[in-house]
Design a protein around this motif. Sequence first.
Motif, mmCIF file in Angstrom:
data_model
loop_
_atom_site.group_PDB
_atom_site.id
_atom_site.type_symbol
_atom_site.label_atom_id
_atom_site.label_comp_id
_atom_site.label_asym_id
_atom_site.label_seq_id
_atom_site.Cartn_x
_atom_site.Cartn_y
_atom_site.Cartn_z
ATOM 1 N N HIS A 198 19.253 4.976 -16.190
ATOM 2 C CA HIS A 198 18.379 3.826 -16.446
ATOM 3 C C HIS A 198 17.059 3.989 -15.721
ATOM 4 C CE1 HIS A 198 20.968 0.928 -18.564
ATOM 5 N NE2 HIS A 198 21.935 1.649 -18.019
ATOM 6 N N ASP A 199 16.015 3.582 -16.371
ATOM 7 C CA ASP A 199 14.717 3.662 -15.738
ATOM 8 C C ASP A 199 14.543 2.460 -14.811
ATOM 9 O OD1 ASP A 199 12.424 4.893 -15.229
ATOM 10 O OD2 ASP A 199 11.461 4.525 -17.178
ATOM 11 N N ALA A 200 14.282 2.741 -13.557
ATOM 12 C CA ALA A 200 14.116 1.665 -12.584
ATOM 13 C C ALA A 200 12.989 2.030 -11.644
ATOM 14 C CB ALA A 200 15.405 1.480 -11.796
ATOM 15 N N ILE A 201 12.421 1.002 -11.001
ATOM 16 C CA ILE A 201 11.350 1.290 -10.039
ATOM 17 C C ILE A 201 11.454 0.300 -8.879
ATOM 18 C CG2 ILE A 201 9.688 -0.106 -11.381
ATOM 19 C CD1 ILE A 201 7.542 1.974 -10.380
ATOM 20 N N SER A 202 11.347 0.822 -7.654
ATOM 21 C CA SER A 202 11.499 -0.047 -6.481
ATOM 22 C C SER A 202 10.137 -0.385 -5.880
ATOM 23 C CB SER A 202 12.354 0.657 -5.421
ATOM 24 O OG SER A 202 11.670 1.791 -4.921
ATOM 25 N N PHE A 203 10.078 -1.572 -5.284
ATOM 26 C CA PHE A 203 8.830 -2.036 -4.670
ATOM 27 C C PHE A 203 9.100 -2.753 -3.355
ATOM 28 C CE2 PHE A 203 7.568 -2.290 -9.245
ATOM 29 C CZ PHE A 203 6.498 -1.403 -9.189
ATOM 30 N N THR A 204 8.133 -2.689 -2.452
ATOM 31 C CA THR A 204 8.169 -3.566 -1.278
ATOM 32 C C THR A 204 7.599 -4.917 -1.711
ATOM 33 O OG1 THR A 204 5.918 -3.015 -0.604
ATOM 34 C CG2 THR A 204 7.684 -1.613 0.260
ATOM 35 N N GLY A 205 7.726 -5.904 -0.850
ATOM 36 C CA GLY A 205 7.167 -7.221 -1.160
ATOM 37 C C GLY A 205 5.664 -7.148 -1.365
ATOM 38 N N ALA A 206 4.994 -6.409 -0.489
ATOM 39 C CA ALA A 206 3.536 -6.303 -0.567
ATOM 40 C C ALA A 206 3.110 -5.690 -1.896
ATOM 41 C CB ALA A 206 3.014 -5.462 0.597
ATOM 42 N N GLN A 207 3.839 -4.670 -2.339
ATOM 43 C CA GLN A 207 3.450 -3.975 -3.580
ATOM 44 C C GLN A 207 3.497 -4.876 -4.809
ATOM 45 O OE1 GLN A 207 6.236 -0.636 -3.012
ATOM 46 N NE2 GLN A 207 4.556 0.670 -3.689
ATOM 47 N N VAL A 208 4.399 -5.868 -4.790
ATOM 48 C CA VAL A 208 4.447 -6.747 -5.959
ATOM 49 C C VAL A 208 3.751 -8.075 -5.690
ATOM 50 C CG1 VAL A 208 6.433 -5.744 -7.098
ATOM 51 C CG2 VAL A 208 6.788 -7.503 -5.366
ATOM 52 N N GLY A 209 2.881 -8.080 -4.692
ATOM 53 C CA GLY A 209 2.019 -9.243 -4.503
ATOM 54 C C GLY A 209 2.721 -10.502 -4.034
ATOM 55 N N ILE A 210 3.722 -10.348 -3.152
ATOM 56 C CA ILE A 210 4.328 -11.544 -2.543
ATOM 57 C C ILE A 210 3.485 -11.895 -1.316
ATOM 58 C CG2 ILE A 210 6.390 -12.519 -1.456
ATOM 59 C CD1 ILE A 210 8.055 -10.717 -3.271
ATOM 60 N N VAL A 211 2.592 -12.842 -1.503
ATOM 61 C CA VAL A 211 1.626 -13.171 -0.456
ATOM 62 C C VAL A 211 2.158 -14.347 0.364
ATOM 63 C CG1 VAL A 211 -0.754 -13.861 0.006
ATOM 64 C CG2 VAL A 211 -0.231 -12.416 -1.979
ATOM 65 N N THR A 212 2.089 -14.204 1.675
ATOM 66 C CA THR A 212 2.623 -15.255 2.563
ATOM 67 C C THR A 212 1.548 -15.726 3.537
ATOM 68 O OG1 THR A 212 3.277 -13.818 4.403
ATOM 69 C CG2 THR A 212 4.832 -13.997 2.561
ATOM 70 N N GLY A 214 10.024 -1.449 -19.974
ATOM 71 C CA GLY A 214 11.467 -1.256 -20.141
ATOM 72 C C GLY A 214 12.217 -0.899 -18.862
ATOM 73 N N LYS A 215 11.552 -1.053 -17.714
ATOM 74 C CA LYS A 215 12.230 -0.672 -16.463
ATOM 75 C C LYS A 215 12.957 -1.841 -15.811
ATOM 76 C CE LYS A 215 8.768 2.752 -15.560
ATOM 77 N NZ LYS A 215 7.583 3.080 -14.812
ATOM 78 N N VAL A 216 13.971 -1.507 -15.022
ATOM 79 C CA VAL A 216 14.573 -2.480 -14.120
ATOM 80 C C VAL A 216 13.684 -2.489 -12.875
ATOM 81 C CG1 VAL A 216 16.530 -2.922 -12.594
ATOM 82 C CG2 VAL A 216 16.926 -2.169 -14.953
ATOM 83 N N VAL A 217 13.237 -3.662 -12.478
ATOM 84 C CA VAL A 217 12.351 -3.747 -11.317
ATOM 85 C C VAL A 217 13.161 -4.174 -10.095
ATOM 86 C CG1 VAL A 217 10.330 -4.894 -10.346
ATOM 87 C CG2 VAL A 217 10.381 -4.302 -12.785
ATOM 88 N N ILE A 218 13.089 -3.395 -9.032
ATOM 89 C CA ILE A 218 13.887 -3.671 -7.834
ATOM 90 C C ILE A 218 12.943 -4.010 -6.681
ATOM 91 C CG2 ILE A 218 15.610 -2.736 -6.256
ATOM 92 C CD1 ILE A 218 16.319 -0.739 -8.541
ATOM 93 N N VAL A 219 13.076 -5.222 -6.163
ATOM 94 C CA VAL A 219 12.125 -5.709 -5.165
ATOM 95 C C VAL A 219 12.831 -5.915 -3.825
ATOM 96 C CG1 VAL A 219 10.515 -7.577 -4.599
ATOM 97 C CG2 VAL A 219 10.835 -6.897 -6.991
#
Length: 410
Positions: A90-104, A128-133
């Motif tokens: 499966h196509d998936a991609i991982s991100f940190t909070g900062a990379q996906v714009g979780i602003v605090t 079509g990817k599974v996004v993993i945050v």
Amino acid sequence: MALIVQKYGGSSVADTEKIKRVARRVAETKGRGNRVVVVISALGDTTDRLVGLAKEICSCPPEREMDMLLSTGEQVSVALLSMAMHSLGHDAISFTGAQVGIVTDSAHTKAKIIDIRAERILEELEAGKVVIVAGFQGVSLDNNITTLGRGGSDTTAVALAAALHADLCEIYTDVDGIFTADPRVVPEARKLDRISYDEMLEMAATGARVMQLRSIEFARNYGVVIHVRSSFSEEEGTWISGAPERMEKAVVSGVTHDTGEAKITLKGVPDRPGIAAHLFRRLADANINVDMIIQNVSDNAQTDITFTLSLDDLPRAREILSVVADELGARSYDCDEDIAKVSLVGAGMKTHPGVAADMFEALAEEGINIEMISTSSIKISCVVRNNEVERAVRAVHRRFGLEHGLVQHE
Ligand code: ASP
Ligand code: MG
């Protein structure tokens, strides 16, 4: 095609076998034609271990550095889960909070989410990817990594579900759902099929540890439907949503307890305007949340103020009190760490008299002394001695027949 946010807690990804299992579950969800965003916590007790390392270096580590350290736990787990997805084809991609714009905001170690810039996630879903945050983390406006407080991955998941207008937010954990009491204390506690946001807020605020309180606030404010369930079974768990039908009939939903608070009493403070304001402003400025507050009837123009707060905040509160007690002209103050709180939660108590009396009687029959009481329209909390709290929970649970399901109150 539904958009589903799934969150897996630390115990669900405690080792690589479990991570592979989560990957299979995510793949199934995707295979049913859904778009899936996954939020995960750090592996097992990683966060606790990182806290331990920091404490070995210094007793009061700088909070910014604490966030740098703790956020690494989730970065490990997202990468591993993404690899597991790839190995399943499966196509998936991982991100940190900062990379996906979780602003605090910049309140390190307990930051609040102020914005989510979700374009990146939407683009990847579109591809079509599974996004993993990575759960529990974000980035402040001044570009520092922040964390959202212990258990914060729940809040990441619910906030993402809100920002993405997801159809559902599934919280996968190591228990089967929300129970009428902690099953370790009350073996006959029952899993609830449904619970309202308001009741769940009170349960979380009074010690039910399944979900972080802020995540429920988010869910209620944005109407995110949550399904809390076990990652180790296919069973339905507990649905948290607006106003379940069940509420019409049940008077009470659950009994919770909390052993993580301390009680502070300021004795002999002058009874005049501004005293409480001064005291609680000082605590608020230090970001300390106060829970119950009682001020006694005054005697000789003097009064006592008692309040409870999290044990974690006690060391800082003591520092503040040593100054504020003098400023207020208080006679003395004391801190009591041996307390616990038992609470009864239920939307039906609004319209049913006698619920409080029943709870107090249940405690009295056990010979348990009540030291403080506070109520909301759907909750009654009592502070008791720490070593009596489990007995208190069992007595109240029994009194309201919570093990039998729907309780009709006469
Ligand atoms: N890993 C963090 C913690 O242990 C966040 C979470 O699990 O929700 O508190
Ligand atoms: Mg948790």
